[in-house]
Design a protein around this motif. Structure first.
Motif, mmCIF file in Angstrom:
data_model
loop_
_atom_site.group_PDB
_atom_site.id
_atom_site.type_symbol
_atom_site.label_atom_id
_atom_site.label_comp_id
_atom_site.label_asym_id
_atom_site.label_seq_id
_atom_site.Cartn_x
_atom_site.Cartn_y
_atom_site.Cartn_z
ATOM 1 N N ASN A 216 0.849 -1.192 0.000
ATOM 2 C CA ASN A 216 0.000 0.000 0.000
ATOM 3 C C ASN A 216 0.885 1.243 0.000
ATOM 4 O O ASN A 216 1.573 1.535 0.979
ATOM 5 C CB ASN A 216 -0.927 -0.001 1.213
ATOM 6 N N LEU A 217 0.859 1.975 -1.092
ATOM 7 C CA LEU A 217 1.752 3.125 -1.257
ATOM 8 C C LEU A 217 1.477 4.244 -0.259
ATOM 9 O O LEU A 217 2.354 5.068 0.000
ATOM 10 C CB LEU A 217 1.628 3.684 -2.678
ATOM 11 N N SER A 218 0.294 4.274 0.297
ATOM 12 C CA SER A 218 -0.066 5.366 1.212
ATOM 13 C C SER A 218 0.343 5.078 2.648
ATOM 14 O O SER A 218 0.207 5.947 3.515
ATOM 15 C CB SER A 218 -1.572 5.619 1.154
ATOM 16 N N LYS A 219 0.864 3.863 2.912
ATOM 17 C CA LYS A 219 1.215 3.483 4.278
ATOM 18 C C LYS A 219 2.720 3.242 4.405
ATOM 19 O O LYS A 219 3.346 2.680 3.522
ATOM 20 C CB LYS A 219 0.468 2.205 4.684
ATOM 21 N N ASP A 220 3.278 3.652 5.545
ATOM 22 C CA ASP A 220 4.670 3.323 5.854
ATOM 23 C C ASP A 220 4.767 1.895 6.352
ATOM 24 O O ASP A 220 3.811 1.342 6.901
ATOM 25 C CB ASP A 220 5.222 4.269 6.919
ATOM 26 N N TYR A 221 5.936 1.298 6.142
ATOM 27 C CA TYR A 221 6.192 -0.044 6.648
ATOM 28 C C TYR A 221 7.412 0.031 7.572
ATOM 29 O O TYR A 221 8.549 0.201 7.102
ATOM 30 C CB TYR A 221 6.458 -1.031 5.513
ATOM 31 N N GLU A 222 7.176 -0.055 8.872
ATOM 32 C CA GLU A 222 8.269 -0.092 9.857
ATOM 33 C C GLU A 222 9.261 1.059 9.641
ATOM 34 O O GLU A 222 10.479 0.850 9.635
ATOM 35 C CB GLU A 222 8.995 -1.437 9.785
ATOM 36 N N GLY A 223 8.747 2.268 9.474
ATOM 37 C CA GLY A 223 9.617 3.428 9.293
ATOM 38 C C GLY A 223 10.078 3.653 7.870
ATOM 39 O O GLY A 223 10.909 4.532 7.622
ATOM 40 N N LEU A 224 9.544 2.880 6.922
ATOM 41 C CA LEU A 224 9.946 2.986 5.516
ATOM 42 C C LEU A 224 8.757 3.449 4.683
ATOM 43 O O LEU A 224 7.672 2.883 4.769
ATOM 44 C CB LEU A 224 10.436 1.625 5.005
ATOM 45 N N SER A 225 8.974 4.478 3.884
ATOM 46 C CA SER A 225 7.905 4.969 3.013
ATOM 47 C C SER A 225 8.146 4.514 1.575
ATOM 48 O O SER A 225 9.274 4.217 1.172
ATOM 49 C CB SER A 225 7.829 6.496 3.068
ATOM 50 N N HIS A 226 7.061 4.458 0.801
ATOM 51 C CA HIS A 226 7.124 4.011 -0.587
ATOM 52 C C HIS A 226 7.432 5.185 -1.518
ATOM 53 O O HIS A 226 6.981 6.311 -1.288
ATOM 54 C CB HIS A 226 5.789 3.389 -1.004
ATOM 55 N N HIS A 227 8.171 4.865 -2.593
ATOM 56 C CA HIS A 227 8.515 5.892 -3.581
ATOM 57 C C HIS A 227 8.494 5.293 -4.981
ATOM 58 O O HIS A 227 8.902 4.142 -5.178
ATOM 59 C CB HIS A 227 9.888 6.493 -3.289
ATOM 60 N N ILE A 228 8.016 6.065 -5.930
ATOM 61 C CA ILE A 228 8.070 5.713 -7.343
ATOM 62 C C ILE A 228 8.993 6.711 -8.029
ATOM 63 O O ILE A 228 8.736 7.921 -8.006
ATOM 64 C CB ILE A 228 6.680 5.755 -8.006
ATOM 65 N N LEU A 229 10.092 6.216 -8.571
ATOM 66 C CA LEU A 229 11.069 7.088 -9.217
ATOM 67 C C LEU A 229 10.996 6.884 -10.731
ATOM 68 O O LEU A 229 11.226 5.770 -11.216
ATOM 69 C CB LEU A 229 12.477 6.777 -8.713
ATOM 70 N N THR A 230 10.662 7.931 -11.451
ATOM 71 C CA THR A 230 10.636 7.878 -12.912
ATOM 72 C C THR A 230 11.972 8.380 -13.442
ATOM 73 O O THR A 230 12.350 9.533 -13.226
ATOM 74 C CB THR A 230 9.492 8.742 -13.474
ATOM 75 N N LEU A 231 12.701 7.505 -14.105
ATOM 76 C CA LEU A 231 14.006 7.868 -14.639
ATOM 77 C C LEU A 231 13.860 8.767 -15.864
ATOM 78 O O LEU A 231 12.772 8.917 -16.424
ATOM 79 C CB LEU A 231 14.784 6.601 -15.016
ATOM 80 N N GLN A 232 14.969 9.351 -16.306
ATOM 81 C CA GLN A 232 14.928 10.206 -17.499
ATOM 82 C C GLN A 232 14.473 9.415 -18.719
ATOM 83 O O GLN A 232 13.871 9.965 -19.636
ATOM 84 C CB GLN A 232 16.307 10.820 -17.753
ATOM 85 N N SER A 233 14.740 8.111 -18.709
ATOM 86 C CA SER A 233 14.309 7.260 -19.815
ATOM 87 C C SER A 233 12.807 6.991 -19.773
ATOM 88 O O SER A 233 12.257 6.405 -20.701
ATOM 89 C CB SER A 233 15.063 5.927 -19.772
ATOM 90 N N GLY A 234 12.140 7.405 -18.668
ATOM 91 C CA GLY A 234 10.707 7.181 -18.520
ATOM 92 C C GLY A 234 10.358 5.918 -17.771
ATOM 93 O O GLY A 234 9.179 5.673 -17.465
ATOM 94 N N PHE A 235 11.354 5.113 -17.433
ATOM 95 C CA PHE A 235 11.114 3.853 -16.735
ATOM 96 C C PHE A 235 10.851 4.114 -15.259
ATOM 97 O O PHE A 235 11.516 4.947 -14.638
ATOM 98 C CB PHE A 235 12.333 2.942 -16.895
ATOM 99 N N LYS A 236 9.883 3.376 -14.674
ATOM 100 C CA LYS A 236 9.486 3.593 -13.283
ATOM 101 C C LYS A 236 9.988 2.481 -12.370
ATOM 102 O O LYS A 236 9.711 1.304 -12.592
ATOM 103 C CB LYS A 236 7.962 3.685 -13.169
ATOM 104 N N PHE A 237 10.742 2.886 -11.337
ATOM 105 C CA PHE A 237 11.196 1.975 -10.289
ATOM 106 C C PHE A 237 10.400 2.235 -9.010
ATOM 107 O O PHE A 237 10.114 3.386 -8.668
ATOM 108 C CB PHE A 237 12.675 2.193 -9.977
ATOM 109 N N HIS A 238 10.094 1.164 -8.310
ATOM 110 C CA HIS A 238 9.507 1.272 -6.973
ATOM 111 C C HIS A 238 10.571 0.929 -5.943
ATOM 112 O O HIS A 238 11.347 -0.014 -6.120
ATOM 113 C CB HIS A 238 8.320 0.322 -6.813
ATOM 114 N N PHE A 239 10.618 1.691 -4.856
ATOM 115 C CA PHE A 239 11.516 1.359 -3.750
ATOM 116 C C PHE A 239 10.943 1.904 -2.453
ATOM 117 O O PHE A 239 10.023 2.723 -2.456
ATOM 118 C CB PHE A 239 12.928 1.901 -3.985
ATOM 119 N N VAL A 240 11.470 1.408 -1.346
ATOM 120 C CA VAL A 240 11.110 1.945 -0.039
ATOM 121 C C VAL A 240 12.364 2.540 0.589
ATOM 122 O O VAL A 240 13.490 2.130 0.289
ATOM 123 C CB VAL A 240 10.510 0.864 0.895
#
Length: 477
Positions: A56-80
């Motif tokens: 769930n992108l709107s919720k933190d997990y044990e002090g970790l928040s979700h992020h979607i990073l769109t690279l210059q190439s347009g590719f999307k990575f998910h990370f916490v």
């Protein structure tokens, strides 16, 4: 034997062994009574709750928040992450950046036991990513080395900027450490060999350097062939050389036995999907059970492990981060384990072996990192590059000696020739393949990260002994 005949024979062998593996795994599941076992309502609820906790992108997990990073190439990575990227607070802090990269069949969540550690979160900027085609990250059309490593390199370069490692005025004001396991380790081995300036240290566990594996296989086959030739020339005294040949080739035979699942991954797509999902995901569930070693595997662990593999459900795919970012649209189009084929395609498309054709943008980025650093990323000199595939960055390799997927002799013999000054090989005698999950090994990985970011004072063996008694440093340079 002509090339077409040899190729046809190879394809036949791969198909037969792969199909045999599917049948064998199915029979094992049947014998254990897990193949037709349906999840209870309680287990379904546990899984639903676990997927909400992890995805769930709107919720933190044990002090970790979700992020979607769109690279210059347009590719999307998910990370916490425990810190918010690209903010003045994060860029201006003195916390090192530690990037965690998972393997098959997992996601960022395989690191959950490590990255939720409060002391670690206080000391470093934690980033745990999903590889392309896994979890919440966008998928690729093809998982060649070029496609995967280009995206991974662009991500790491971007993260270094957004976490303040590299700025307009100076470079490497903070350390970057890459921690990886399984397929993450395989890919990071290639980064350490072909893009060493990406990190100050790589901490890698239970994944092979494919160039070293190829070298060991050639050595074993050459030695065995020579012994068999001696036996053929003197048949009356052949017993000793035959036994020697058998002992020499035994690591390779054992690895082939352990690698049946890789052959199964090469089969037609419907068979691969069946292999990975049949019997109510019996194979994946058994993998997660084995990952905990001798520790108790609770219903909570079952749910979180499967949620890690399955990725976000339809419900989580509709959530957004605090910045309003959402999962890639490709995730919304692929449900009900369709993404397991993306996982399999790392094997099918030879991401471990194929050539990495670096783009001009990648070459320029790596050159900028290398020219801006005050330290040497490699212990190898200009005319001393080591064997093909040698790692040119400081690397600490962890190896669980009870690995059920990889033979230590095939993967580690001769590793010292592939490492630069400041590198180590650490053996974990009571650990199997899944070092990020087993209790002792995950504690050792935390200690290794702390030892690295605190200046690598003293020997790593001494630093690890308190968390993993009996740890063995088999090589140090």
């Amino acid at each position: 034997m002509g090339k077409p005949v040899a190729q046809a024979l190879t394809r036949t062998i791969v198909f037969v062994y792969g199909f045999f593996t599917i049948v064998l795994y199915g029979l094992i599941s049947l014998s254990k009574g897990t193949y037709f076992k349906r999840p209870t309502e309680k287990e379904k609820l546990e899984l639903q709750l676990a997927r909400d906790r992890i995805w769930n992108l709107s919720k933190d997990y044990e002090g970790l928040s979700h992020h979607i990073l769109t690279l210059q190439s347009g590719f999307k990575f998910h990370f916490v992450s425990n810190d918010i990227p690209n903010t003045p607070e994060t860029i201006g802090s003195n916390k090192p950046l530690v990037i965690f990269i998972h393997g098959f069949p997992d996601s960022w969540a395989i690191w959950r036991h490590i990255i939720k550690n409060p002391a670690l979160q206080k000391e470093v900027s934690v980033v745990a990513i999903d590889l392309p085609g896994y979890g919440g990250t966008e998928s690729l059309d093809r998982y060649s080395a070029t496609n995967v490593l280009e995206k991974l390199t662009e991500l790491i370069v971007t993260l270094r900027t957004q976490y303040g490692v590299d700025t307009d005025s100076e470079s490497n004001t903070k350390k970057t450490v890459i921690v990886a396991h399984d397929w993450g380790c395989v890919l990071s081995m290639r980064l350490a060999a072909e893009a060493p300036s990406l990190a100050h240290r790589f901490i890698l566990s239970n994944g092979p350097s494919m160039k070293l594996v190829e070298s060991n296989i050639r050595r074993i086959l050459f030695s065995s062939k020579k012994m068999l030739s001696n036996a053929w020339r003197a048949p009356l005294q052949s017993r000793v050389p035959l036994l020697q040949a058998l002992r020499t080739i035994s690591p390779l035979l054992r690895q082939i036995g352990l690698s049946g699942y890789i052959f199964a991954m090469q089969l037609p797509i419907p068979l691969v999907h069946y292999f990975l999902t049949a019997g109510n995901q019996a194979l994946l569930k058994s993998v997660h059970i084995r990952s905990f070693g001798s520790a108790e595997f609770s219903a909570h662990d079952v749910a979180e492990s499967m949620a890690s593999t399955m990725g976000p459900s339809v419900a989580e795919s509709k959530t957004v981060t605090a910045n309003g970012d959402s999962y890639p649209t490709t995730l919304q189009d692929e449900r009900a384990f369709a993404h397991v084929i993306h996982m399999a395609n790392y094997y099918r498309h030879r991401a471990a072996f194929s050539r990495w054709n670096k783009s001009i943008e990648t070459v320029a980025s790596l050159h900028g990192l290398a020219s801006g650093t005050a330290r040497a990323s490699s212990g190898a000199g200009l005319f001393d590059e080591g064997p093909p595939g040698a790692l040119k960055a400081c690397t600490t390799i962890f190896w669980g000696k009870n690995d059920i997927a990889l033979d230590q002799r095939i993967c580690l013999d001769g590793m010292g020739d592939y490492l630069v000054q400041g590198s180590q090989v650490v053996l974990l005698p009571r650990t199997g393949h899944w070092t990020p999950v087993e209790t002792e090994s995950r504690a050792a990985l935390i200690k290794a990260v702390e030892w690295t970011v605190q200046g690598e004072k003293g020997s790593i063996g001494s630093a690890l002994e308190t968390s993993y008694p009996g740890v063995q440093v088999s090589f140090s340079r």
